[in-house]
Scaffold this active site. Structure first.
Site, PDB file in Angstrom:
ATOM      1  CE  LYS A   1      -4.004   2.090   0.455  1.00 31.62           C
ATOM      2  NZ  LYS A   1      -3.577   3.018  -0.620  1.00 31.62           N
TER       3      LYS A   1
ATOM      4  CE  LYS B   1       3.257   7.350   7.603  1.00 28.94           C
ATOM      5  NZ  LYS B   1       3.094   8.608   6.869  1.00 28.94           N
TER       6      LYS B   1
ATOM      7  CE  LYS C   1       4.897   7.404  -1.462  1.00 29.52           C
ATOM      8  NZ  LYS C   1       4.045   7.796  -0.326  1.00 29.52           N
TER       9      LYS C   1
ATOM     10  CB  THR D   1      -3.729  13.479   7.142  1.00 29.11           C
ATOM     11  OG1 THR D   1      -3.661  12.564   6.053  1.00 29.11           O
ATOM     12  CG2 THR D   1      -2.365  13.641   7.769  1.00 29.11           C
TER      13      THR D   1
ATOM     14  CG  ASN E   1      -5.364  18.092   2.726  1.00 28.42           C
ATOM     15  OD1 ASN E   1      -6.519  18.419   2.955  1.00 28.42           O
ATOM     16  ND2 ASN E   1      -4.966  16.839   2.692  1.00 28.42           N
TER      17      ASN E   1
ATOM     18  CB  SER F   1      -5.989   4.710   2.110  1.00 27.51           C
ATOM     19  OG  SER F   1      -5.745   5.884   1.385  1.00 27.51           O
TER      20      SER F   1
END
Ligand code: NAD
Length: 440
Positions: free
Chosen positions: A80, A104, A116, A200, A231, A368
């Site tokens: 992921k 994470k 990634k 987040t 953001n 996600s």
């Protein structure tokens, strides 16, 4: 890149941070009893793919871009991680970002490994159509390497929900079936999750609320400074303001503003949206007027005497050069890698509690995960459901890391790595260890 909202990062880490992350890993390994097999597995990326993506330009010419996808570890589930569009993307950088993602996901106990992707490109130099061709070309090139059960993509630097929509659509065309679970961070109408855009900051907010009582603080007398007003930064400033915290300073790339009595964050946001700059404003019904505030530099903001400091902009903001100036008691890392490992040592000596990025900004990848779950069972959650589940996970893992740090007398960052390593080690060892095969 021709869209109003270019950057929605799920993670961020530059090459220099790989060495830093490696140091932190070595530090954490001292407090685990991971098998040699597990340590050896975690030292190597599982698979790395480099592709060339030909893109027909608007003027009829052809440009070829380098793209990458790395799956670092998948012992806990499919890979992921986001896809980054940036001129300086390299395979090394993508590998290090995939490594960070591995930790994470393990910290939040998500059933994912770390991955990634990236393309070496300046997206601002492409037209919208060229950007779409590039995004679809990237998926065509890596289609055999990804999938809802293999490796799931997401937004990162200079990619957004529209880019995710193109990628999901292209993958579905290649597979000849709708495959929403291959990408998260999609537009809501294409299977995206409610709450993904604020996830987040929301995750960070839940962690702050969980930790505050441990320091005998209550929102009404807690002062906060936030570096970065994008953001993540603007949303966390707003959430804290709404909950009664006194947000005394915020900043963007042009500088910071400070008001001792607290800033009116919704007005600052409205002003920023309208003018692309920040100013302390106070709005009373329809009448808005500028109130007194001090302009200051980002360096001054980082040195403010506040209860909570939130770096939410870039990496490497607190280094051995300015760590001694920090007066905040608590730091919550919303940005990825805002504190270097040298600075970590200084802050620790000065009694500053640092709540690490791999916990604090993990709300994005957690939602996600919720999006992926919703795509797979075809039932979509309300915003309330999303935030409730996010809150539960953030509280659970924040408490766990707090307990590990206290019971082993180690910094919170090391505790977060220990927590992740134990989960990773268990998953790797479940397939067999040297002790098992030797009959012990
Ligand atoms: P963004 O591009 O929306 O905002 C970045 C903000 O930082 C902007 O306000 C910009 O003006 C400001 N900034 C840039 N240079 C600065 C400087 N030198 N000093 C002070 N401010 C500066 O980005 P974002 O999505 O809010 O991400 C911010 C950080 O949070 C990054 O480290 C990112 O990796 C991390 N993060 C974000 C998410 C997410 O979901 N948005 C998830 C995980 C981690």
């Amino acid at each position: 890149m021709g869209q109003s909202s270019p950057g929605r990062y799920e993670n961020d880490m530059s090459i220099s941070l790989l060495a830093d992350a490696g140091q932190r890993l070595e530090q954490a390994l001292k407090y685990t009893s991971l098998s040699d097999d597990a340590i050896a597995s975690l030292r190597h990326p599982k698979a790395s793919l480099t592709v060339s993506i030909p893109v027909r330009r608007d003027d009829g010419s052809l440009s070829v871009f380098q793209g990458y996808r790395v799956r670092y570890d998948d012992s806990r589930g499919p890979g992921k991680g986001g896809v980054r569009y940036h001129p300086s993307v390299t395979l090394d950088e993508v590998q290090s970002l995939a490594f960070w993602m591995t930790f994470k996901c393990a910290v939040l106990n998500l059933p994912f490994g770390g991955a990634k992707g990236g393309i070496a490109v300046n997206p601002k130099a492409l037209s919208r159509l060229e950007l779409e061709r590039l995004s679809r070309g990237y998926i065509a090139a890596i289609a055999d390497f990804i999938g809802p059960d293999v490796d799931i993509l997401a937004p990162d630097v200079y990619t957004n929900s529209m880019v995710m929509g193109w990628m999901m659509d292209q993958y579905s065309i290649i597979q000849r079936r709708s495959s929403p679970g291959v990408v998260t961070g999609k537009p809501i109408t294409m299977g995206g999750s409610l709450g993904r855009d604020t996830a987040t900051a929301m995750g960070a907010f839940f962690a702050i609320e969980t930790m505050l009582p441990k320091f005998d603080l209550i929102p009404q007398n807690t002062t906060v400074a936030v570096q970065g007003f994008g953001n993540a930064g603007a949303t966390i400033a707003d959430l804290l303001f709404q909950a009664g915290y006194k947000v005394v300073a915020v900043s963007d790339s042009q500088g910071a503003i400070y008001c001792k009595t607290g800033l009116d964050i919704p007005s600052v946001r409205a002003f920023k949206d309208a003018t692309r700059s920040i100013k302390a404003v106070y709005c009373d019904r329809t009448v808005c007027s500028i109130v007194d505030h001090d302009a200051m530099s980002n360096a001054d903001l980082l040195a403010l005497d506040v209860d909570i400091l939130i770096p939410a902009a870039l990496e490497n903001q607190i280094t051995d050069a300015n760590a001694r100036d920090v007066k905040a008691k608590l730091i919550f890392e919303v940005a990825n890698g805002p504190i270097t490992s040298d600075a970590d040592q200084i802050l620790q000596q000065n009694g500053v509690y640092v709540f690490p990025d791999i916990l604090i900004n993990a709300g994005g990848v957690t939602v996600s995960y919720f999006e992926w779950v919703q795509n797979r069972n075809g039932m979509y959650w309300t915003l309330e459901d999303v935030n409730q589940q996010l809150q539960r996970k953030m509280i659970e893992e924040a408490e766990c890391i707090w307990t590990i740090a206290h019971s082993r007398s180690i910094p919170l960052r090391t505790a977060a790595y220990v927590h992740a390593l134990e989960r990773l080690g268990e998953a790797i060892d479940a397939k067999g260890t040297r002790r098992y095969y030797n009959g012990h």
